[in-house]
Design a protein around this motif. Structure first.
Motif, PDB file in Angstrom:
ATOM      1  N   PHE A 183      -4.625   3.405   5.733  1.00 12.82           N
ATOM      2  CA  PHE A 183      -6.042   3.343   5.336  1.00 12.82           C
ATOM      3  C   PHE A 183      -6.843   4.564   5.776  1.00 12.82           C
ATOM      4  O   PHE A 183      -8.063   4.569   5.687  1.00 12.82           O
ATOM      5  CB  PHE A 183      -6.694   2.063   5.880  1.00 12.82           C
ATOM      6  CG  PHE A 183      -6.015   0.814   5.399  1.00 12.82           C
ATOM      7  CD1 PHE A 183      -5.749   0.612   4.055  1.00 12.82           C
ATOM      8  CD2 PHE A 183      -5.615  -0.167   6.294  1.00 12.82           C
ATOM      9  CE1 PHE A 183      -5.104  -0.534   3.609  1.00 12.82           C
ATOM     10  CE2 PHE A 183      -4.967  -1.322   5.860  1.00 12.82           C
ATOM     11  CZ  PHE A 183      -4.716  -1.496   4.514  1.00 12.82           C
ATOM     12  N   GLN A 234      -6.875   3.179  -5.405  1.00 15.06           N
ATOM     13  CA  GLN A 234      -6.455   4.043  -4.309  1.00 15.06           C
ATOM     14  C   GLN A 234      -7.707   4.494  -3.553  1.00 15.06           C
ATOM     15  O   GLN A 234      -8.618   5.052  -4.148  1.00 15.06           O
ATOM     16  CB  GLN A 234      -5.703   5.256  -4.889  1.00 15.06           C
ATOM     17  CG  GLN A 234      -5.270   6.280  -3.858  1.00 15.06           C
ATOM     18  CD  GLN A 234      -4.084   5.801  -3.028  1.00 15.06           C
ATOM     19  OE1 GLN A 234      -3.174   5.186  -3.544  1.00 15.06           O
ATOM     20  NE2 GLN A 234      -4.114   6.087  -1.737  1.00 15.06           N
ATOM     21  N   GLY A 235      -7.780   4.188  -2.247  1.00 18.82           N
ATOM     22  CA  GLY A 235      -8.894   4.684  -1.439  1.00 18.82           C
ATOM     23  C   GLY A 235     -10.090   3.774  -1.334  1.00 18.82           C
ATOM     24  O   GLY A 235     -11.072   4.130  -0.671  1.00 18.82           O
ATOM     25  N   LEU A 236     -10.065   2.603  -1.977  1.00 17.94           N
ATOM     26  CA  LEU A 236     -11.220   1.690  -1.871  1.00 17.94           C
ATOM     27  C   LEU A 236     -10.749   0.243  -1.714  1.00 17.94           C
ATOM     28  O   LEU A 236     -10.076  -0.295  -2.587  1.00 17.94           O
ATOM     29  CB  LEU A 236     -12.106   1.803  -3.120  1.00 17.94           C
ATOM     30  CG  LEU A 236     -13.288   0.818  -3.188  1.00 17.94           C
ATOM     31  CD1 LEU A 236     -14.257   1.011  -2.016  1.00 17.94           C
ATOM     32  CD2 LEU A 236     -14.042   0.966  -4.517  1.00 17.94           C
ATOM     33  N   MET A 237     -11.127  -0.361  -0.599  1.00 19.64           N
ATOM     34  CA  MET A 237     -10.722  -1.752  -0.357  1.00 19.64           C
ATOM     35  C   MET A 237     -11.880  -2.592   0.154  1.00 19.64           C
ATOM     36  O   MET A 237     -12.676  -2.162   0.980  1.00 19.64           O
ATOM     37  CB  MET A 237      -9.580  -1.801   0.671  1.00 19.64           C
ATOM     38  CG  MET A 237      -9.096  -3.227   0.922  1.00 19.64           C
ATOM     39  SD  MET A 237      -7.494  -3.265   1.728  1.00 19.64           S
ATOM     40  CE  MET A 237      -7.952  -2.754   3.371  1.00 19.64           C
ATOM     41  N   ASP A 284      -8.684   7.767   5.463  1.00 23.52           N
ATOM     42  CA  ASP A 284      -9.455   8.298   4.325  1.00 23.52           C
ATOM     43  C   ASP A 284      -9.867   7.239   3.305  1.00 23.52           C
ATOM     44  O   ASP A 284     -10.424   7.564   2.261  1.00 23.52           O
ATOM     45  CB  ASP A 284      -8.671   9.397   3.554  1.00 23.52           C
ATOM     46  CG  ASP A 284      -8.242  10.532   4.453  1.00 23.52           C
ATOM     47  OD1 ASP A 284      -8.989  10.812   5.400  1.00 23.52           O
ATOM     48  OD2 ASP A 284      -7.167  11.113   4.218  1.00 23.52           O
ATOM     49  N   TRP A 285      -9.562   5.955   3.552  1.00 28.82           N
ATOM     50  CA  TRP A 285     -10.019   4.925   2.611  1.00 28.82           C
ATOM     51  C   TRP A 285     -11.459   4.543   2.913  1.00 28.82           C
ATOM     52  O   TRP A 285     -11.893   4.553   4.063  1.00 28.82           O
ATOM     53  CB  TRP A 285      -9.139   3.668   2.732  1.00 28.82           C
ATOM     54  CG  TRP A 285      -7.876   3.751   1.936  1.00 28.82           C
ATOM     55  CD1 TRP A 285      -6.922   4.733   2.002  1.00 28.82           C
ATOM     56  CD2 TRP A 285      -7.412   2.803   0.967  1.00 28.82           C
ATOM     57  NE1 TRP A 285      -5.898   4.449   1.128  1.00 28.82           N
ATOM     58  CE2 TRP A 285      -6.170   3.271   0.490  1.00 28.82           C
ATOM     59  CE3 TRP A 285      -7.917   1.608   0.460  1.00 28.82           C
ATOM     60  CZ2 TRP A 285      -5.432   2.582  -0.484  1.00 28.82           C
ATOM     61  CZ3 TRP A 285      -7.186   0.932  -0.498  1.00 28.82           C
ATOM     62  CH2 TRP A 285      -5.963   1.417  -0.972  1.00 28.82           C
ATOM     63  N   GLU A 286     -12.156   4.175   1.853  1.00 25.85           N
ATOM     64  CA  GLU A 286     -13.451   3.525   2.047  1.00 25.85           C
ATOM     65  C   GLU A 286     -13.179   2.031   2.189  1.00 25.85           C
ATOM     66  O   GLU A 286     -12.561   1.418   1.312  1.00 25.85           O
ATOM     67  CB  GLU A 286     -14.361   3.795   0.839  1.00 25.85           C
ATOM     68  CG  GLU A 286     -15.752   3.252   1.048  1.00 25.85           C
ATOM     69  CD  GLU A 286     -16.660   3.404  -0.185  1.00 25.85           C
ATOM     70  OE1 GLU A 286     -17.749   2.837  -0.156  1.00 25.85           O
ATOM     71  OE2 GLU A 286     -16.243   4.075  -1.161  1.00 25.85           O
ATOM     72  N   LEU A 287     -13.617   1.470   3.303  1.00 26.17           N
ATOM     73  CA  LEU A 287     -13.374   0.048   3.573  1.00 26.17           C
ATOM     74  C   LEU A 287     -14.719  -0.659   3.541  1.00 26.17           C
ATOM     75  O   LEU A 287     -15.625  -0.324   4.298  1.00 26.17           O
ATOM     76  CB  LEU A 287     -12.698  -0.107   4.943  1.00 26.17           C
ATOM     77  CG  LEU A 287     -11.383   0.680   5.098  1.00 26.17           C
ATOM     78  CD1 LEU A 287     -10.894   0.621   6.540  1.00 26.17           C
ATOM     79  CD2 LEU A 287     -10.311   0.132   4.154  1.00 26.17           C
ATOM     80  N   PRO A 295      -7.684  -4.555  -2.294  1.00 28.85           N
ATOM     81  CA  PRO A 295      -7.754  -3.141  -2.693  1.00 28.85           C
ATOM     82  C   PRO A 295      -8.133  -3.052  -4.166  1.00 28.85           C
ATOM     83  O   PRO A 295      -7.557  -3.741  -5.005  1.00 28.85           O
ATOM     84  CB  PRO A 295      -6.328  -2.626  -2.452  1.00 28.85           C
ATOM     85  CG  PRO A 295      -5.457  -3.821  -2.366  1.00 28.85           C
ATOM     86  CD  PRO A 295      -6.295  -5.028  -2.090  1.00 28.85           C
ATOM     87  N   PHE A 337       0.871  -1.187   0.000  1.00 28.44           N
ATOM     88  CA  PHE A 337       0.000   0.000   0.000  1.00 28.44           C
ATOM     89  C   PHE A 337       0.894   1.219   0.000  1.00 28.44           C
ATOM     90  O   PHE A 337       1.008   1.921   0.999  1.00 28.44           O
ATOM     91  CB  PHE A 337      -0.926  -0.024   1.215  1.00 28.44           C
ATOM     92  CG  PHE A 337      -1.938  -1.138   1.169  1.00 28.44           C
ATOM     93  CD1 PHE A 337      -3.199  -0.928   0.624  1.00 28.44           C
ATOM     94  CD2 PHE A 337      -1.627  -2.409   1.642  1.00 28.44           C
ATOM     95  CE1 PHE A 337      -4.131  -1.951   0.562  1.00 28.44           C
ATOM     96  CE2 PHE A 337      -2.557  -3.441   1.583  1.00 28.44           C
ATOM     97  CZ  PHE A 337      -3.811  -3.213   1.034  1.00 28.44           C
TER      98      PHE A 337
END
Ligand code: ARG
Length: 357
Positions: free
Chosen positions: A267, A246-249, A269-272, A243, A194
């Motif tokens: 992670f 970038q930003g979505l997993m 600011d990532w949408e999980l 993943p 990552f």
């Protein structure tokens, strides 16, 4: 009928990969020919493999020939699909795994960890895999390593006799694994990139000394962080995390929690997203014509390959996941892979990213 075979990739190939989703330019795709059930100490098999197949993990036991043939066809097709997308594809050498006492060349992800410009060979815990990279990818590694910008770190031979199975040590999380910490051991597939953070897990094939070994060999600026994973059978993190960009997993809700993921700054600011469907292995096998999954759980559905630019390769029978991905703005390329699934993995396991840029 003429068979089209993927042409071998072009040299010189450089090596650079910092994540799992940037556009894929160069890749290794595994080879299934002559794959055999891995022969291992019984406690290693019991810790990781589905109970209904334990007795098949014995010496000199090839996988059923129609499955190996099917898997090799699927891998060849996967290689062609990637070439049609402009990806430079390399394949392992053909090895007689029956004669060498080994397992397969179909799962190169387990044996090579690429971080930046560095390729690190796994210090395999499984004795039957110790020569796997040398036999199937040794020549390719020499050629790649001839490029001065590429660093190849070959694994040391395990000590003889190997001490890894002599008594089980508790890890700091107090879970008991099938190996101790007496020498570095890891499978590359227990780690994911990552950016400058590499997320990994301890498992029945990866110990703390293995983690320290990787940390020592990655280029400066990269840091390994261990994820808290709830899976006593843990072996490879690529049916736990996926993943997409970038930003979505997508994550496996039975093995990790959003809270444990949020502890990692990578992670922020990532949408999980918790994987939305759960199926039994039996249901998956029925949907794919009854091909048995000798080595994995139903979560192999998450083991897919992102090509970058929101493009992804998914098994052609995973209809509901395909629909779900399309709903998230992904372009899905479908390919048959049920026979590869039988021998231990899916698109992510069967590939090694050499260049993502
Ligand atoms: N142990 C995982 C599961 O059964 C499968 C991981 C396969 N990954 C691999 N790189 N061979 O859910």
């Amino acid at each position: 009928m003429t068979t089209i075979v993927a042409k071998h990739g072009n040299f010189p190939s450089n090596v650079t990969a910092n994540n799992e989703w940037a556009p894929l330019r160069s890749v290794i795709i595994g080879r299934a020919d002559n794959s055999c059930f891995p022969y291992e100490a019984p406690h290693m098999i019991e810790a990781t493999m589905p109970p209904r197949f334990h007795e098949a993990f014995k010496p000199a036991n090839p996988f059923p020939p129609e499955i190996v043939r099917g898997a090799e066809e699927e891998l060849g097709n996967f290689a062609l699909l990637l070439q049609s997308q402009g990806v430079n594809v390399f394949r392992p050498a053909k090895v007689d795994w029956l004669q060498t006492g080994g397992y397969t060349g179909a799962m190169p992800r387990d044996g090579l960890l690429v971080v930046g410009n560095t390729i690190i060979e796994s210090c395999f815990a499984w004795k039957c895999r110790v020569d796997e990279v040398a036999n199937s990818l040794g020549n390719l590694l020499s050629k790649l390593g001839a490029n001065p910008s590429v660093k190849v770190v070959r694994a040391p031979r395990p000590p003889s006799p190997d001490t890894l199975y002599n008594g089980i040590l508790e890890d700091p999380g107090s879970h008991e694994w099938a190996i101790n910490n007496s020498r570095p051991a890891f499978d590359a597939a227990d780690f994911m990139r990552f950016g400058s953070t590499i997320i990994g897990q301890l498992s029945n094939v990866t110990n703390m000394k293995g983690v320290e070994y990787i940390q020592l060999h990655v280029p400066s600026g990269y840091k390994i962080e261990l994820l808290d994973v709830n899976d006593p059978h843990a072996m490879h993190i690529d049916a736990t995390l996926l993943p997409l960009r970038q930003g979505l997993m997508v994550y496996n809700p039975l093995r990790v929690t959003e809270e444990s993921l949020r502890r990692h700054a990578a992670f922020k600011d990532w949408e999980l997203v918790s994987y939305p469907f759960v199926k039994s292995v039996q249901a998956v096998e029925e949907a794919t014509g009854g091909v048995p999954r000798f080595m994995t759980s139903a979560w192999l559905v998450m083991n897919v390959l992102v090509l970058g630019h929101d493009k992804i390769v998914v098994e052609e029978q995973d209809h509901e996941f395909v629909k779900w991905l399309e709903g998230r703005g992904m372009e899905v390329l479908k390919a048959p892979f049920r026979n590869v699934h039988a021998i231990g993995g899916s698109f992510h396991c069967a590939s090694v990213d050499l260049v993502r840029s």
